[in-house]
Scaffold this motif. Sequence first.
Motif, PDB file in Angstrom:
ATOM      1  N   HIS A   8      38.972  44.018  93.359  1.00 48.05           N
ATOM      2  CA  HIS A   8      38.512  42.614  92.875  1.00 48.05           C
ATOM      3  C   HIS A   8      37.659  42.120  94.096  1.00 48.05           C
ATOM      4  O   HIS A   8      37.945  42.085  95.106  1.00 48.05           O
ATOM      5  CB  HIS A   8      39.820  41.812  92.809  1.00 48.05           C
ATOM      6  N   HIS A  12      33.761  36.646  93.057  1.00 42.78           N
ATOM      7  CA  HIS A  12      33.530  36.301  91.452  1.00 42.78           C
ATOM      8  C   HIS A  12      35.125  36.296  90.806  1.00 42.78           C
ATOM      9  O   HIS A  12      35.896  37.107  90.750  1.00 42.78           O
ATOM     10  CB  HIS A  12      32.976  37.718  90.979  1.00 42.78           C
ATOM     11  N   ARG A  14      38.003  36.573  88.449  1.00 46.18           N
ATOM     12  CA  ARG A  14      38.507  37.619  87.414  1.00 46.18           C
ATOM     13  C   ARG A  14      38.372  36.925  86.235  1.00 46.18           C
ATOM     14  O   ARG A  14      38.709  35.823  85.893  1.00 46.18           O
ATOM     15  CB  ARG A  14      40.008  37.964  88.113  1.00 46.18           C
ATOM     16  N   LEU A  15      37.824  37.669  85.427  1.00 44.66           N
ATOM     17  CA  LEU A  15      37.583  37.305  83.679  1.00 44.66           C
ATOM     18  C   LEU A  15      38.145  38.271  82.934  1.00 44.66           C
ATOM     19  O   LEU A  15      37.549  39.317  82.475  1.00 44.66           O
ATOM     20  CB  LEU A  15      36.137  36.848  83.326  1.00 44.66           C
ATOM     21  N   ALA A  21      35.429  35.294  79.538  1.00 45.87           N
ATOM     22  CA  ALA A  21      33.945  35.148  79.827  1.00 45.87           C
ATOM     23  C   ALA A  21      33.016  34.316  79.161  1.00 45.87           C
ATOM     24  O   ALA A  21      32.195  33.486  79.869  1.00 45.87           O
ATOM     25  CB  ALA A  21      33.699  36.687  79.741  1.00 45.87           C
ATOM     26  N   ASP A  87      35.138  45.711  79.681  1.00 45.22           N
ATOM     27  CA  ASP A  87      34.842  44.715  81.083  1.00 45.22           C
ATOM     28  C   ASP A  87      33.587  44.610  81.844  1.00 45.22           C
ATOM     29  O   ASP A  87      33.329  44.397  82.686  1.00 45.22           O
ATOM     30  CB  ASP A  87      35.902  45.217  82.339  1.00 45.22           C
ATOM     31  N   ARG A 103      31.899  42.205  83.896  1.00 45.43           N
ATOM     32  CA  ARG A 103      31.891  40.920  83.239  1.00 45.43           C
ATOM     33  C   ARG A 103      32.172  39.849  84.367  1.00 45.43           C
ATOM     34  O   ARG A 103      31.783  38.824  84.084  1.00 45.43           O
ATOM     35  CB  ARG A 103      33.185  40.975  82.167  1.00 45.43           C
ATOM     36  N   ASP A 104      33.088  40.110  85.321  1.00 43.94           N
ATOM     37  CA  ASP A 104      33.361  39.070  86.359  1.00 43.94           C
ATOM     38  C   ASP A 104      32.178  38.482  87.099  1.00 43.94           C
ATOM     39  O   ASP A 104      31.958  37.456  87.614  1.00 43.94           O
ATOM     40  CB  ASP A 104      34.369  39.776  87.343  1.00 43.94           C
ATOM     41  N   GLU A 105      31.007  39.420  87.203  1.00 43.15           N
ATOM     42  CA  GLU A 105      29.808  38.873  87.883  1.00 43.15           C
ATOM     43  C   GLU A 105      28.811  38.035  86.875  1.00 43.15           C
ATOM     44  O   GLU A 105      27.622  37.560  87.582  1.00 43.15           O
ATOM     45  CB  GLU A 105      28.934  39.923  88.503  1.00 43.15           C
TER      46      GLU A 105
END
Length: 159
Positions: A8, A12, A14-15, A21, A87, A103-105
Amino acid sequence: MDHANRPHDPHHPRLPTTEAAVAALREVAREFDLEIEVTHDIGADQTSRRSHAGVGVTADPDGSLPHEAYVELGGTPRIDVRLFPEDDALIKVEGVEFHDVPRDEVPAFLRSCYGGLAHVRGKRFPPGYRLVVPLPGDRTYKEFLPMIGLTGWLSSRVR
């Protein structure tokens, strides 16, 4: 590309789901006063990477329903995002495709573009341009641009 097992990044949030998202992208749209249109595809027979699913098969072998979303954002630059169940995302900025963005970014990527940090870097040799999108935490995305394909927004970002 499966990003679930990567460490992690504290820069960013976590999504964990496609819906999380989408909510984060709605927040970015509000932040920059942009219109947003979202289309959801749910089920193995609906998502783009599950073309091997048989007719009428909606769940993955583990019983889960894959959820994919296509997001169109208004404003300049023109950005479209396809969020995949695996993801990651495909982001198009003025027609330039960035594949396999975790996806988190994605929210930070959009903030960089709409906030004026993204830029186009030109090179004399070999001649060409690259769209550069810097993110917090020393991560940068770069994609090649054809010389003749610069839109007005891309041209205005050349350094």
